[in-house]
Each structure stands twice: as C-alpha cells, then as structure tokens.
Write a protein that holds these residues in place. Structure first.
Motif, PDB file in Angstrom:
ATOM      1  N   ARG A  55      69.260   7.190 -10.674  1.00  0.00           N
ATOM      2  CA  ARG A  55      69.405   5.874 -10.024  1.00  0.00           C
ATOM      3  C   ARG A  55      70.713   5.217 -10.480  1.00  0.00           C
ATOM      4  NH1 ARG A  55      65.073   2.857 -12.457  1.00  0.00           N
ATOM      5  NH2 ARG A  55      65.723   1.088 -11.217  1.00  0.00           N
ATOM      6  N   ARG A  56      70.959   5.317 -11.790  1.00  0.00           N
ATOM      7  CA  ARG A  56      72.170   4.719 -12.353  1.00  0.00           C
ATOM      8  C   ARG A  56      73.409   5.433 -11.800  1.00  0.00           C
ATOM      9  NH1 ARG A  56      75.074   5.234 -17.103  1.00  0.00           N
ATOM     10  NH2 ARG A  56      75.937   3.258 -17.840  1.00  0.00           N
ATOM     11  N   ALA A  63      79.630   1.947  -6.730  1.00  0.00           N
ATOM     12  CA  ALA A  63      80.515   0.850  -7.174  1.00  0.00           C
ATOM     13  C   ALA A  63      81.957   1.356  -7.257  1.00  0.00           C
ATOM     14  CB  ALA A  63      80.064   0.317  -8.534  1.00  0.00           C
ATOM     15  N   TYR A  64      82.124   2.579  -7.763  1.00  0.00           N
ATOM     16  CA  TYR A  64      83.475   3.131  -7.881  1.00  0.00           C
ATOM     17  C   TYR A  64      84.079   3.383  -6.492  1.00  0.00           C
ATOM     18  CZ  TYR A  64      87.270   6.351  -8.796  1.00  0.00           C
ATOM     19  OH  TYR A  64      88.503   6.954  -8.812  1.00  0.00           O
ATOM     20  N   ALA A  65      83.242   3.896  -5.575  1.00  0.00           N
ATOM     21  CA  ALA A  65      83.734   4.219  -4.225  1.00  0.00           C
ATOM     22  C   ALA A  65      84.369   2.996  -3.568  1.00  0.00           C
ATOM     23  CB  ALA A  65      82.590   4.752  -3.371  1.00  0.00           C
ATOM     24  N   ARG A  66      83.810   1.812  -3.840  1.00  0.00           N
ATOM     25  CA  ARG A  66      84.330   0.582  -3.211  1.00  0.00           C
ATOM     26  C   ARG A  66      85.734   0.245  -3.698  1.00  0.00           C
ATOM     27  NH1 ARG A  66      78.739  -0.807  -3.471  1.00  0.00           N
ATOM     28  NH2 ARG A  66      78.882  -1.751  -5.531  1.00  0.00           N
ATOM     29  N   THR A  67      86.155   0.846  -4.827  1.00  0.00           N
ATOM     30  CA  THR A  67      87.494   0.530  -5.369  1.00  0.00           C
ATOM     31  C   THR A  67      88.552   1.574  -4.984  1.00  0.00           C
ATOM     32  OG1 THR A  67      87.256   1.805  -7.420  1.00  0.00           O
ATOM     33  CG2 THR A  67      86.358  -0.424  -7.420  1.00  0.00           C
ATOM     34  N   PRO A 109      73.066  -3.468 -16.660  1.00  0.00           N
ATOM     35  CA  PRO A 109      74.326  -3.767 -15.958  1.00  0.00           C
ATOM     36  C   PRO A 109      75.351  -2.645 -16.198  1.00  0.00           C
ATOM     37  CG  PRO A 109      73.694  -5.566 -17.440  1.00  0.00           C
ATOM     38  CD  PRO A 109      72.722  -4.463 -17.660  1.00  0.00           C
ATOM     39  N   ILE A 110      76.113  -2.338 -15.150  1.00  0.00           N
ATOM     40  CA  ILE A 110      77.111  -1.257 -15.246  1.00  0.00           C
ATOM     41  C   ILE A 110      78.418  -1.850 -15.762  1.00  0.00           C
ATOM     42  CG2 ILE A 110      78.438   0.382 -13.825  1.00  0.00           C
ATOM     43  CD1 ILE A 110      75.848   0.390 -12.019  1.00  0.00           C
ATOM     44  N   ASN A 111      79.171  -1.042 -16.508  1.00  0.00           N
ATOM     45  CA  ASN A 111      80.484  -1.453 -17.031  1.00  0.00           C
ATOM     46  C   ASN A 111      81.287  -2.192 -15.946  1.00  0.00           C
ATOM     47  OD1 ASN A 111      83.163  -1.463 -17.977  1.00  0.00           O
ATOM     48  ND2 ASN A 111      82.816   0.370 -19.197  1.00  0.00           N
ATOM     49  N   ARG A 116      86.245   3.194 -15.225  1.00  0.00           N
ATOM     50  CA  ARG A 116      85.836   3.612 -16.568  1.00  0.00           C
ATOM     51  C   ARG A 116      84.376   4.083 -16.541  1.00  0.00           C
ATOM     52  NH1 ARG A 116      87.624   1.932 -21.685  1.00  0.00           N
ATOM     53  NH2 ARG A 116      86.482   3.145 -23.211  1.00  0.00           N
ATOM     54  N   ALA A 117      83.541   3.329 -15.827  1.00  0.00           N
ATOM     55  CA  ALA A 117      82.117   3.698 -15.732  1.00  0.00           C
ATOM     56  C   ALA A 117      81.976   5.052 -15.039  1.00  0.00           C
ATOM     57  CB  ALA A 117      81.346   2.620 -14.962  1.00  0.00           C
ATOM     58  N   PHE A 118      82.779   5.264 -13.991  1.00  0.00           N
ATOM     59  CA  PHE A 118      82.713   6.527 -13.244  1.00  0.00           C
ATOM     60  C   PHE A 118      83.189   7.694 -14.121  1.00  0.00           C
ATOM     61  CE2 PHE A 118      84.728   9.652 -10.343  1.00  0.00           C
ATOM     62  CZ  PHE A 118      83.619   9.983  -9.579  1.00  0.00           C
TER      63      PHE A 118
END
Ligand SMILES: [Fe+2]
Ligand SMILES: [Fe+2]
Length: 293
Positions: A55-56, A63-67, A109-111, A116-118
């Motif tokens: 899930r995470r 979230a990364y894809a949006r950037t 909550p994600i970084n 960095r999180a990806f």
C-alpha cells in the motif's frame, strides 16, 4: 552502458510499459485449500507487513510520478504505481478469501521529498526482492503451499523483478543526466541507499519479532521448507533465483548488480574456506585412521 541518454530512456521505459500484464486479482485462479495448507498460509507472520509495504509502495510511486516532467518516464512510473496498488489489492483478495487475520493500519506520512522517498523505496525493493526470490524458490520447491498459489505469487514476483530493473535504469539515467554517470559514483550512490534499506529491514525484523510475541517463522510451520537449510544455502538460493529472473531482461539494460555481486563473493569465500578445511582435515583423518585401536 554506452547508449545515449535518450536511447537508454526509450529502451527501459518502452520495455517496461510493453511488458505490463493486464489482470484482475479477484478473477485469478485462487485454489481451494485443505485445512493443513490453510493453517500454513495463516501461520505466516508477515502478511500484515507485506500488505502495508505494498500500500505504501503505491502511495510513494504515485506521489513521485506527479513530480516527473518527462512524459514517457511519467507514464512508466504511473504504471509501476498502478501495479504496486494492484499488489495490495491482490493481497486483500487473498486475505479475505482465506480469512487471514490482518488489520489494515493507516499509512505513515511519506517523506516530503517524493524523489528521496522513491529512491529509498526503490533500493529497499531491490533488497527485499533479492531476499524474497530466495525464500520463494525454497518454499516452492518444498511444496509448502499448493502450486496454484505459487503461480500467483510468481506473477507478483515477476512484476517486482520488472520494477527493480526499471528502477536501476531510471536511477542510472537520472544520474547520467545530472553529470554523475561514472560507474563509481553510481556504485557509491547505490551503496549508500542499500545501507539505509538494510537498516530499515533490520528494524522491520525486530518489530516483527516483538509483534509475534517471540514466535519465529519456524514456529509457524515454515520449518517444513527451512529445515536443513544453512545461511549459505539461503544466500545461494537468493543469488540463483535472482540470476534466473534477471536473465529474462534485455542484456543491453543495466541490472541490479550490488547484491548479487556481494552474494557471489561470499559464496566463493565459503567455497574456498571449505576447500582449505578439507585439505587441512585430510592428514588429521589419515592420522586418526592409523592410530592403534
Ligand atoms: Fe509490489
Ligand atoms: Fe514493486
């Protein structure tokens, strides 16, 4: 890797997108399990952790894809996010079908830095996959669960193999684009992230131990397939299964290399130690045979 940056991007993104498999977790060929198999499946202590991780993963990748600015890379990253979310859905279907006791806890909550999180997630996935391939290979050969279930997990691990190959290529492409394409720089970057991933994995193992009240995996009947296996056998299985899965990818693409290299060096060291021990033991055994009885 001698390809130009754009040629490389086209290759790893297009191969990733073209190898996507369409399926609905609910309509997979889930087998009926007898009581013994059900007990073994329910006794595996890490389903909650695996569901949480998937899930995470879906949330981090989305979230990364949006950037991501590049349209082709964004399309591929979005697809990976979709597949991670589908892994979570596949686990939910299994958990519901076989009545496995798992709570769906809220995600932490994600970084705040999605890249960095990806990167943390991707190197963690390389480590988890390397170990997971080995556990899967051993469990499947032992018939720990019915084969139709292994076929479903095999498909999921096949997607994880695609993810880690896509990930190392994306990292290599990005580092090259920023002028850090030298092999030693890429190696140092990977070693740093692998160190962080290993620390997280140790934390998860420690948390898992306390959550399971001191019960280890072997107490949940996994000794059926782990019995007689040494750490060396396990490393060998991880390396062999990783190599087998990586052999399916285009040889022009960079593949995850650090962990299989460490494993190969460790296995060679073990073999050398065994040979030295055998040579040293020979005269000792000869002397023992010559002693008067
Ligand atoms: Fe996944
Ligand atoms: Fe994945």
């Amino acid at each position: 890797m001698r390809m130009a940056a754009d040629e490389h991007k086209q290759l790893f993104c297009r191969q990733f997108i073209a190898s996507h498999c369409r399926f609905d977790p609910a309509t997979l060929a889930w087998p009926d399990l007898d009581d013994a198999a059900l007990e073994r499946l329910r006794g595996i202590p890490f389903w909650q952790e695996v569901l949480y991780t998937e899930r995470r993963a879906g949330a981090i990748v989305a979230a990364y894809a949006r950037t991501v600015a590049d349209p082709l890379v964004r399309e591929a990253v979005c697809l990976q996010g979709f597949e991670e979310a589908r892994h979570a859905e596949l686990l939910r279907v299994m958990i519901h079908r076989y009545s496995i006791a798992v709570d769906e806890v809220p995600l932490e909550p994600i970084n705040s830095d999605p890249r960095r999180a990806f990167a943390d997630f991707g190197y963690g996935e390389c480590l988890d996959s390397f170990l997971g391939f080995g556990v899967f290979g051993i469990a499947r050969r032992s018939g720990f669960l019915p084969e139709p279930l292994f076929e479903i997990f095999d498909m999921l691990l096949g997607e994880e193999a695609r993810h880690i190959v896509f990930f190392v290529n994306l990292m290599a492409w990005q580092l090259k684009a920023r002028g850090y394409g030298a092999r030693w720089l890429r190696g140092a970057n990977a070693a740093w992230y692998y160190g962080r991933a290993a620390a997280r994995l140790l934390g998860t193992v420690r948390r898992g131990r306390s959550a399971n009240d001191g019960k280890n995996f072997s107490a949940t009947q996994a000794d059926v397939f782990l019995d007689g296996f040494t750490f060396r056998d396990f490393v060998n299985e991880c390396w062999a299964e990783h190599s087998r899965r990586m052999a399916a990818f285009d040889p022009d693409l960079p593949l995850p290399r650090l962990l299989p290299t460490v494993a190969r060096v460790a296995l060679a060291g073990w073999r050398l130690c065994s040979s030295i021990r055998a040579v040293l033991d020979k005269p000792r055994m000869k002397r023992a045979r010559c002693l008067p009885r």
